[in-house]
Design a protein around this motif. Sequence first.
Motif, PDB file in Angstrom:
ATOM      1  N   GLY A 195       0.801  -1.221   0.000  1.00  0.00           N
ATOM      2  CA  GLY A 195       0.000   0.000   0.000  1.00  0.00           C
ATOM      3  C   GLY A 195       0.828   1.263   0.000  1.00  0.00           C
ATOM      4  O   GLY A 195       0.278   2.372   0.021  1.00  0.00           O
ATOM      5  N   LEU A 196       2.167   1.137  -0.025  1.00  0.00           N
ATOM      6  CA  LEU A 196       3.049   2.301  -0.007  1.00  0.00           C
ATOM      7  C   LEU A 196       3.340   2.779  -1.426  1.00  0.00           C
ATOM      8  O   LEU A 196       3.338   1.991  -2.375  1.00  0.00           O
ATOM      9  CB  LEU A 196       4.370   1.948   0.687  1.00  0.00           C
ATOM     10  CG  LEU A 196       4.278   1.427   2.123  1.00  0.00           C
ATOM     11  CD1 LEU A 196       5.674   1.072   2.637  1.00  0.00           C
ATOM     12  CD2 LEU A 196       3.623   2.449   3.033  1.00  0.00           C
ATOM     13  N   ASN A 197       3.617   4.066  -1.560  1.00  0.00           N
ATOM     14  CA  ASN A 197       4.049   4.608  -2.840  1.00  0.00           C
ATOM     15  C   ASN A 197       5.446   4.074  -3.121  1.00  0.00           C
ATOM     16  O   ASN A 197       6.390   4.394  -2.392  1.00  0.00           O
ATOM     17  CB  ASN A 197       4.071   6.140  -2.782  1.00  0.00           C
ATOM     18  CG  ASN A 197       4.430   6.771  -4.108  1.00  0.00           C
ATOM     19  OD1 ASN A 197       5.158   6.209  -4.913  1.00  0.00           O
ATOM     20  ND2 ASN A 197       3.931   7.972  -4.346  1.00  0.00           N
ATOM     21  N   PRO A 198       5.609   3.269  -4.181  1.00  0.00           N
ATOM     22  CA  PRO A 198       6.908   2.614  -4.410  1.00  0.00           C
ATOM     23  C   PRO A 198       8.028   3.573  -4.774  1.00  0.00           C
ATOM     24  O   PRO A 198       9.208   3.217  -4.649  1.00  0.00           O
ATOM     25  CB  PRO A 198       6.616   1.645  -5.562  1.00  0.00           C
ATOM     26  CG  PRO A 198       5.455   2.253  -6.278  1.00  0.00           C
ATOM     27  CD  PRO A 198       4.618   2.897  -5.204  1.00  0.00           C
ATOM     28  N   HIS A 199       7.681   4.782  -5.212  1.00  0.00           N
ATOM     29  CA  HIS A 199       8.704   5.727  -5.662  1.00  0.00           C
ATOM     30  C   HIS A 199       9.191   6.653  -4.547  1.00  0.00           C
ATOM     31  O   HIS A 199      10.164   7.386  -4.749  1.00  0.00           O
ATOM     32  CB  HIS A 199       8.150   6.559  -6.826  1.00  0.00           C
ATOM     33  CG  HIS A 199       7.616   5.719  -7.949  1.00  0.00           C
ATOM     34  ND1 HIS A 199       8.406   4.844  -8.652  1.00  0.00           N
ATOM     35  CD2 HIS A 199       6.349   5.596  -8.452  1.00  0.00           C
ATOM     36  CE1 HIS A 199       7.674   4.225  -9.569  1.00  0.00           C
ATOM     37  NE2 HIS A 199       6.430   4.657  -9.462  1.00  0.00           N
ATOM     38  N   LEU A 200       8.547   6.605  -3.401  1.00  0.00           N
ATOM     39  CA  LEU A 200       9.008   7.414  -2.264  1.00  0.00           C
ATOM     40  C   LEU A 200      10.155   6.704  -1.548  1.00  0.00           C
ATOM     41  O   LEU A 200      10.285   5.474  -1.623  1.00  0.00           O
ATOM     42  CB  LEU A 200       7.864   7.645  -1.285  1.00  0.00           C
ATOM     43  CG  LEU A 200       6.816   8.686  -1.669  1.00  0.00           C
ATOM     44  CD1 LEU A 200       5.746   8.763  -0.585  1.00  0.00           C
ATOM     45  CD2 LEU A 200       7.454  10.057  -1.886  1.00  0.00           C
ATOM     46  N   PRO A 201      10.990   7.465  -0.816  1.00  0.00           N
ATOM     47  CA  PRO A 201      12.055   6.818  -0.049  1.00  0.00           C
ATOM     48  C   PRO A 201      11.499   5.796   0.934  1.00  0.00           C
ATOM     49  O   PRO A 201      10.395   5.949   1.465  1.00  0.00           O
ATOM     50  CB  PRO A 201      12.715   7.990   0.692  1.00  0.00           C
ATOM     51  CG  PRO A 201      12.443   9.175  -0.165  1.00  0.00           C
ATOM     52  CD  PRO A 201      11.075   8.945  -0.725  1.00  0.00           C
ATOM     53  N   LEU A 202      12.278   4.762   1.179  1.00  0.00           N
ATOM     54  CA  LEU A 202      11.889   3.747   2.164  1.00  0.00           C
ATOM     55  C   LEU A 202      11.818   4.369   3.552  1.00  0.00           C
ATOM     56  O   LEU A 202      10.913   4.074   4.335  1.00  0.00           O
ATOM     57  CB  LEU A 202      12.919   2.606   2.147  1.00  0.00           C
ATOM     58  CG  LEU A 202      12.752   1.521   3.204  1.00  0.00           C
ATOM     59  CD1 LEU A 202      11.494   0.694   2.929  1.00  0.00           C
ATOM     60  CD2 LEU A 202      13.987   0.626   3.255  1.00  0.00           C
TER      61      LEU A 202
END
Length: 226
Positions: free
Chosen positions: A118-125
């Motif tokens: 459910g996380l935005n894959p392009h944002l930093p971890l």
Amino acid sequence: MHPHIKRAEVLSPSQIRHLLRVTDATSRHPARDAVVLLLGLACGMRITEIAQVTVADFYFASGELRREVSLRAAITKGCRQRCIYPSSPKIIAALGRYVSHRCEREMGTAMGRTDYHGLNPHLPLVLSRKGYPFSLSMKPRTDAQGATTDYWAADSLQAYVTGLYRAAGTKGTSHSGRRTFATRLLSNGATIEQVQLLLGHESIDQTSRYIDVSLAEMARAMATVI
């Protein structure tokens, strides 16, 4: 050896356990901070790399953790791609805890998204306490050949991580993770060439400056030569 160069402290196994316990007990962001510390200690990542790796760098769309993580040349200090391996049970557990934390607090999540947890894959971890990427500043660097290049530095995260080491009563800095990683690898049987590859160094001489070998370890090694 280069005695004139001041190096970050290398932590012993007991110091590592103490650092993680203190961080978990006293940090306002224990789930995130454990990941940041362990990416250095267990994977040999630089602070600026930790600030820039994305969710997709570490996870498949299915949500499965990648066994091999490729660090893009654009985010590494030497502009050389290398791979890391988040295989330690501690880092696997810490990553799972932090991803759950982010999902529960909707930090960098995408509405209706089911892939990538459910996380935005392009944002930093790793995100700041407000859910934003850590700030980066451009700095010049002079390489071994005397050429000057620019690189991104995560100064605020670097200072913060040094504070975590100091809060645990060590003399460690944000660079202690990589030095500890290199030293532990060598003492556990890795070759210096393997350590060089995992650190992403151009030369073995550069790698040797990261390794802290005690007199007791040298004595044990010599005792088993013949």
